[in-house]
Design a protein around this motif. Structure first.
Motif, mmCIF file in Angstrom:
data_model
loop_
_atom_site.group_PDB
_atom_site.id
_atom_site.type_symbol
_atom_site.label_atom_id
_atom_site.label_comp_id
_atom_site.label_asym_id
_atom_site.label_seq_id
_atom_site.Cartn_x
_atom_site.Cartn_y
_atom_site.Cartn_z
ATOM 1 N N SER A 74 0.899 -1.483 0.286
ATOM 2 C CA SER A 74 -0.103 0.091 0.118
ATOM 3 C C SER A 74 0.809 0.984 -0.077
ATOM 4 O O SER A 74 0.446 3.001 0.101
ATOM 5 C CB SER A 74 -0.857 0.057 1.692
ATOM 6 O OG SER A 74 -0.417 -0.402 2.794
ATOM 7 N N GLY A 75 1.939 1.048 0.659
ATOM 8 C CA GLY A 75 3.223 2.000 0.035
ATOM 9 C C GLY A 75 4.745 1.542 0.014
ATOM 10 O O GLY A 75 4.949 0.758 0.279
ATOM 11 N N TYR A 76 5.292 2.665 -0.157
ATOM 12 C CA TYR A 76 6.864 1.924 0.557
ATOM 13 C C TYR A 76 7.788 3.652 0.104
ATOM 14 O O TYR A 76 7.124 4.412 0.110
ATOM 15 C CB TYR A 76 7.700 1.769 -1.146
ATOM 16 C CG TYR A 76 7.244 2.034 -2.157
ATOM 17 C CD1 TYR A 76 8.677 2.594 -2.889
ATOM 18 C CD2 TYR A 76 6.802 2.234 -3.725
ATOM 19 C CE1 TYR A 76 9.146 3.303 -4.130
ATOM 20 C CE2 TYR A 76 6.485 2.609 -4.479
ATOM 21 C CZ TYR A 76 7.214 3.714 -4.895
ATOM 22 O OH TYR A 76 7.954 3.900 -5.723
ATOM 23 N N HIS A 77 8.795 3.683 0.790
ATOM 24 C CA HIS A 77 9.776 4.882 0.848
ATOM 25 C C HIS A 77 11.170 4.168 0.629
ATOM 26 O O HIS A 77 11.660 3.754 1.382
ATOM 27 C CB HIS A 77 9.629 5.047 2.118
ATOM 28 C CG HIS A 77 10.962 5.847 1.733
ATOM 29 N ND1 HIS A 77 10.520 7.873 1.483
ATOM 30 C CD2 HIS A 77 11.995 6.467 2.730
ATOM 31 C CE1 HIS A 77 11.575 8.869 2.133
ATOM 32 N NE2 HIS A 77 12.881 8.012 2.931
ATOM 33 N N ILE A 78 11.907 4.531 -0.390
ATOM 34 C CA ILE A 78 13.428 4.369 -0.949
ATOM 35 C C ILE A 78 13.982 5.278 -0.155
ATOM 36 O O ILE A 78 13.944 6.605 -0.070
ATOM 37 C CB ILE A 78 13.500 4.694 -2.313
ATOM 38 C CG1 ILE A 78 12.865 3.292 -3.367
ATOM 39 C CG2 ILE A 78 15.165 4.105 -2.623
ATOM 40 C CD1 ILE A 78 13.129 3.384 -4.082
#
Length: 261
Positions: free
Chosen positions: A143-147
């Protein structure tokens, strides 16, 4: 140029530290029986809704295997309903073509929440090492991600964010936001704000430049000067010291096009 008030920047603890502070270590040996406070903490954790540790580990591995396979249909099928509504297999395929190949990965930690579970992973790609945080819903869908882009210049991160917006890749654009800000700004909301801006400015043409206009001990302000077919205006992006976007605003009253002289 009148601007809407910028979202108040947060000063969150490092995501890595937050994850490590509350995470369940993965890949460890057999666990010893917990006693006292540790037993109480484990009992409380077991009552949390959503994914268990094993379910989160399995879901994260499925998602990363799909990334490694570069199968757009498979990757799209693992999106949450919200992400599916803002994307398509063809858009996923276009994104895949811009990404390095995923060679291997190591799951580092799991942080369980009331509605979502965050898995921290270290990726080895054809372009080098990369840390990522995957946010999973109760069905094990992403439902989301962050790099983690700590090692890049704030102006470059802000430029990549606007480039993702302008190409209609709103899921990728949201991935530049901190996980805290992602809780407040959905993919649909980000898409709506960009479309509302273009109704005033005309269609996007190009990014002219991104300039860091100010910084403090924990924040960076970047102006992304953007050309539209009616005018050129600037977007304000605030990043923390880990280059997570913690504030973003578009002009609410863009500069009126001037007559030719």
């Amino acid at each position: 140029m009148l601007m809407r008030h910028l979202r108040s920047p947060r000063h969150p603890a490092s995501l890595a530290l937050l994850a490590l502070a509350t995470a369940i270590c993965m890949g460890a040996g057999p666990e010893l029986p917990a006693t006292g406070l540790a037993a109480q903490e484990q009992a409380a954790e077991s009552k949390l809704p959503g994914l268990s540790v094993e379910e989160a580990r399995a879901a994260a591995n499925r998602i990363l295997k799909a990334v490694q396979s570069r199968d757009a249909n498979l990757r799209y099928s693992q999106f949450s309903p919200e992400l599916k509504a803002a994307s398509s297999p063809s858009m996923v395929a276009a994104t895949i073509r811009t990404q390095p190949k995923l060679l291997s990965w190591n799951l580092l930690s799991i942080q369980r929440g009331l509605r979502t579970t965050t898995v921290e992973a270290s990726l080895t790609t054809s372009a080098g090492k990369q840390d990522v945080f995957l946010v999973l819903n109760g069905a094990g869908q992403i439902s989301g991600y962050h790099i983690d882009l700590t090692d890049q210049a704030p102006s470059l991160v802000a430029r990549k964010f606007v480039a993702a917006l302008s190409s209609g890749h709103f899921i990728s654009a949201r991935g530049f936001l901190s996980l805290e800000l992602q809780k407040e700004i959905s993919v649909a909301s980000l898409q709506s704000r960009w479309q509302q801006l273009q109704r005033q400015t005309g269609d996007f043409v190009r990014i002219k430049r991104a300039v860091e206009k100010g910084s403090s001990s924990d924040q960076h302000l970047v102006l992304v000067f953007t050309e539209f077919n009616r005018l050129t205006d600037s977007l304000f992006v605030i990043l923390d010291n880990n280059n997570q976007i913690i504030g973003v605003d578009f002009p609410s009253d863009p500069i009126t096009p001037q007559p030719v002289r």
